[in-house]
Motif scaffolding. Structure first.
Motif, short mmCIF file in Angstrom:
data_model
loop_
_atom_site.label_atom_id
_atom_site.label_comp_id
_atom_site.label_asym_id
_atom_site.label_seq_id
_atom_site.Cartn_x
_atom_site.Cartn_y
_atom_site.Cartn_z
N VAL A 150 3.07 24.12 2.38
CA VAL A 150 1.64 23.81 2.53
C VAL A 150 1.43 23.24 3.92
O VAL A 150 2.18 22.38 4.37
N LYS A 151 0.41 23.76 4.61
CA LYS A 151 0.14 23.30 5.96
C LYS A 151 -1.37 23.05 6.11
O LYS A 151 -2.18 23.87 5.70
N GLU A 152 -1.71 21.90 6.70
CA GLU A 152 -3.12 21.57 6.91
C GLU A 152 -3.52 21.91 8.33
O GLU A 152 -2.83 21.55 9.28
N GLU A 153 -4.64 22.64 8.48
CA GLU A 153 -5.18 22.96 9.80
C GLU A 153 -6.45 22.16 10.00
O GLU A 153 -7.46 22.37 9.33
N ASN A 165 3.06 34.83 -2.03
CA ASN A 165 1.61 34.97 -1.82
C ASN A 165 1.10 33.90 -0.85
O ASN A 165 1.49 32.73 -0.94
N ASN A 166 0.23 34.30 0.06
CA ASN A 166 -0.35 33.37 1.03
C ASN A 166 -1.78 32.99 0.61
O ASN A 166 -2.57 33.87 0.22
N TYR A 167 -2.08 31.67 0.72
CA TYR A 167 -3.39 31.17 0.31
C TYR A 167 -4.04 30.45 1.47
O TYR A 167 -3.38 29.85 2.32
N PHE A 168 -5.39 30.51 1.47
CA PHE A 168 -6.16 29.69 2.41
C PHE A 168 -7.34 29.10 1.65
O PHE A 168 -8.09 29.81 0.99
N LEU A 169 -7.51 27.77 1.75
CA LEU A 169 -8.65 27.09 1.15
C LEU A 169 -9.30 26.27 2.26
O LEU A 169 -8.69 25.34 2.79
N GLY A 170 -10.51 26.68 2.62
CA GLY A 170 -11.13 25.97 3.74
C GLY A 170 -12.61 26.19 3.86
O GLY A 170 -13.27 26.70 2.94
N THR A 171 -13.16 25.84 5.03
CA THR A 171 -14.60 25.87 5.27
C THR A 171 -15.13 27.29 5.23
O THR A 171 -14.55 28.21 5.81
#
Length: 697
Positions: free
Chosen positions: A471-474, A487-493
């Motif tokens: 898990v990495k925070e941007e 599987n790759n996930y993105f949760l963001g704006t």
């Protein structure tokens, strides 16, 4: 060399004229940031030359006051207590007055009357004469000049009559003694009343005078809270006052923070939570690490702010101060004119002319004008503090009068700052259970407030979480993650314009799984506050950096008609300026981006859980996050200003009516002394009503 703040404890000040004489002295010496409070007996000033301090102390004491060491304040000697002076004088004055009632021949004897009057006159010379001389020497004559001149005139007139054997018509020893005794009685009541006006600060200072249980190598030693240093480990048991600000190392507790926030319901605290010195541990036992001690503690800063606030003069006080500063010379001239006109233009004779002049001297009261504002301000600030409202300056109270607009920031002010999920919209092919599992697995690795809120809300609804490998925070974008299956996930704006109401999106392998609408919740008491402001004729305005749609949602829910969304700090400044041109404006906010606007507004109000910059920029701090504190602040300020105006009206009206009445010979000097003695008490008593007065009208 940088300027340093010097604080002195000065005894002997009993009215605002006394404080003014010290203030003028220090300004003549070229000192800066001078603050003098007669009620708290404190003198503060800034100087870059500490070597002048002994001379400054000598000059202050030369005015008739005494500089004392706070650490070693000695109890007032028996003979210096004003109560004891009054009792002593009353014992001699009573027989003098009896001769006017009973036909006892020995009481009519001039020598007996002289013997009875002499001790009282001696006390009057020491008590009033010393102060009168010092004030004249400094160029700021005070009320004691009038008292001394009036009583001395009666005594000298009577003494000449006794020596020359001029008869009973020249004996006014009872007038001299009664003037001194009645004014001392007024001073007794005044002293007790003034002590009550400063009780809020004194009550807070009592919370600092506690012991602490310091833990060293497993053993506990009891020390004074003043001896605690930052980093000490302290044990706080059930029923104890928390000695200093700190952070809980172990244990759970319910802590009553009413003395800080005004909120009587205890707050649950556990490991890593912060505690405030002076609060009461009602249930549980904890170990804390001291973080803020001495002058850095929350309680010390509140006390310091309150003292400064009590010393800060509202503009309405300037009129009273200006009149009081020229009052004594004017009254002496009126008294001389009264004597001359009565003696020369009428057949009243010497004794009646003199009695009229003495009546003018003793009935006039500049102190009432000097006390009118500071006593009301002290009580008003004290009542506000007990309601969890910290007002940084007495001048703020007047600035609140006739408020036309109240500007609100949104997040953390009208809303809780705690986020909740309003809606989750799954895309085709994905179930709600899948989406919840991914959200919880990703967001529990983040410390962001939105992430913590989402996890808390969805944790109990989630049956199965995705197992993540990384898990990495941007920063500013969101969270990226990879599960054990690759599987790759993105949760963001959310970036797409059509997703305006859905501010977060969730992707798996670049395919959108869901749209999520997250927003913070409106505070439960926000709608009541807005309704109350409208009822009082004040226009609420929303000024926020948030998106237009979310601002509109909050404004509609609360009934706010004027909304300014997507405002940067510079934009907020322009909005504040725009409203200030239309009328008195209050700004309420809590973030760093609100700081410039808080400074620019007529009055800036900051929430207690706001950023430090916002707190420093505001003139008012709401220690209780309950928004009804805003209404309470406005009500207390309004009634404090009303009390100041009532006090000033009484002080001016009393003198405007009383002096001509005395000059025309309708008042006996003794009646005049009684009226003067209680004019101060009436002003202070009216101020003290603020402690219990209903302000929600």
């Amino acid at each position: 060399m940088a300027e340093q703040l010097v604080e002195l404890n000065v005894t002997g000040m009993h009215c605002n004229n006394c404080a003014m004489s010290i203030h003028k002295l220090l300004e003549k010496k070229g000192l800066h940031d001078v603050l003098v409070s007669f009620a708290s007996e404190e003198v503060k000033f800034s100087t870059d030359d500490q070597s002048i301090l002994p001379q400054i102390i000598k000059d202050i004491e030369g005015l008739g006051f005494k500089v004392v060491d706070e650490e070693n304040i000695q109890p007032t000697p028996f003979y210096e207590k004003v109560e004891n002076k009054f009792i002593f004088c009353a014992m001699f004055t009573a027989p003098l007055l009896l001769h006017m009632v009973f036909p006892w021949h020995f009481l009519h004897n001039p020598i007996v009357q002289l013997i009875l009057c002499l001790p009282v006159f001696a006390v009057g010379c020491l008590h009033f004469g010393k102060s009168a001389y010092s004030s004249l020497k400094n160029g700021t004559p005070n009320m004691d000049v009038l008292i001394f001149v009036g009583s001395a005139s009666a005594f000298i007139y009577s003494l000449v009559g006794t020596i020359e054997h001029l008869g009973g018509n020249y004996l006014f020893y009872e007038t001299c003694a009664t003037i001194i005794t009645l004014v001392l009685l007024g001073n007794v009541f005044e002293k007790r009343s003034v002590n009550q006006t400063t009780s809020a600060v004194k009550d807070l200072m009592k919370f600092q005078q506690v012991n602490a249980n310091r833990v060293i190598n497993g053993s506990v030693e009891v020390i004074s809270a003043k001896e605690v240093v930052s980093g000490d480990t302290l044990l706080v048991n059930e029923g104890d006052l928390v000695p200093v600000d700190g952070e809980i190392l172990s244990g759970d507790a319910l802590i009553n923070e009413a003395m800080i926030t005004g909120e009587s319901i205890p707050v649950a605290k556990t490991k890593y939570d912060k505690v405030i010195g002076g609060t009461i541990l009602q249930q549980g036992n904890i170990r804390i690490m001291a973080t803020k001690v001495g002058s850095n503690s929350t309680l010390s800063q509140i006390i310091d702010l309150m003292k400064k606030a009590q010393a800060a003069k509202p503009p309405v006080q300037k009129l009273g101060d200006k009149v009081a500063s020229i009052f004594v010379p004017v009254v002496i001239l009126i008294a001389l004119a009264t004597f001359a006109i009565t003696y020369l233009a009428t057949d009243a004779g010497l004794q009646r002319s003199m009695m009229h002049a003495i009546a003018v001297l003793v009935i006039s009261c500049p102190c009432a004008m000097g006390l009118a504002t500071p006593t009301a301000v002290m009580v008003g600030l004290g009542r506000a503090a007990k309601n969890g409202i910290l007002i940084k300056g007495g001048d703020t109270i007047e600035a609140v009068a006739n408020t036309k607009y109240v500007l609100f920031d949104k997040t953390g002010t009208l809303t809780t700052g705690k986020f909740s999920i309003h809606d989750i919209k799954p895309e085709e092919g994905f179930t709600m259970e899948q989406i919840r599992g991914v959200i919880v697995a990703i967001e529990e690795r983040s410390n962001h407030p939105i992430a913590r809120s989402m996890v808390a809300e969805l944790q109990s609804l989630t049956q199965q979480k995705v197992i993540l490998r990384t898990v990495k925070e941007e920063k500013g974008l969101g969270m990226r993650a990879e599960d054990v299956d690759g599987n790759n996930y993105f949760l963001g704006t959310a970036k797409h314009k059509s997703l305006d109401n859905f501010n977060l999106t969730l992707y798996r392998n670049q395919v959108r799984m869901a749209q999520i609408a997250v927003d913070d919740t409106i505070k439960p008491d926000a709608s009541g506050l807005i309704a109350q402001l409208k009822k009082d004729g004040i226009i609420p305005v929303l000024v926020s950096g948030d998106k237009k749609t979310r601002c509109a949602t909050v404004a509609t829910a609360l009934g706010i008609d004027e909304v300014h969304p997507e405002m940067l700090p510079d934009d907020k400044l322009k909005v504040v300026d725009m409203y200030r041109k239309k009328g008195k404006t209050i700004m309420i906010g809590d973030g760093i981006n609100d700081a410039p606007a808080l400074t620019q507004a007529d009055v800036g109000v900051s929430m207690n859980d706001a950023s430090q910059i916002a707190i420093q920029s505001a003139k008012v701090i709401l220690l209780n996050t309950d928004l009804q504190s805003v209404v309470k602040f406005l009500q207390i300020s309004r009634h404090t200003l009303l009390t100041i105006k009532q006090n000033l009206f009484w002080a001016f009206a009393y003198n405007i009516i009383a002096i001509p009445v005395a000059a025309l010979g309708f008042l006996n000097p003794m009646v005049g002394a009684l009226a003067m003695a209680f004019s101060d008490v009436i002003v202070i008593g009216n101020s003290l009503r603020l402690k219990v007065k209903r302000v929600n009208r």
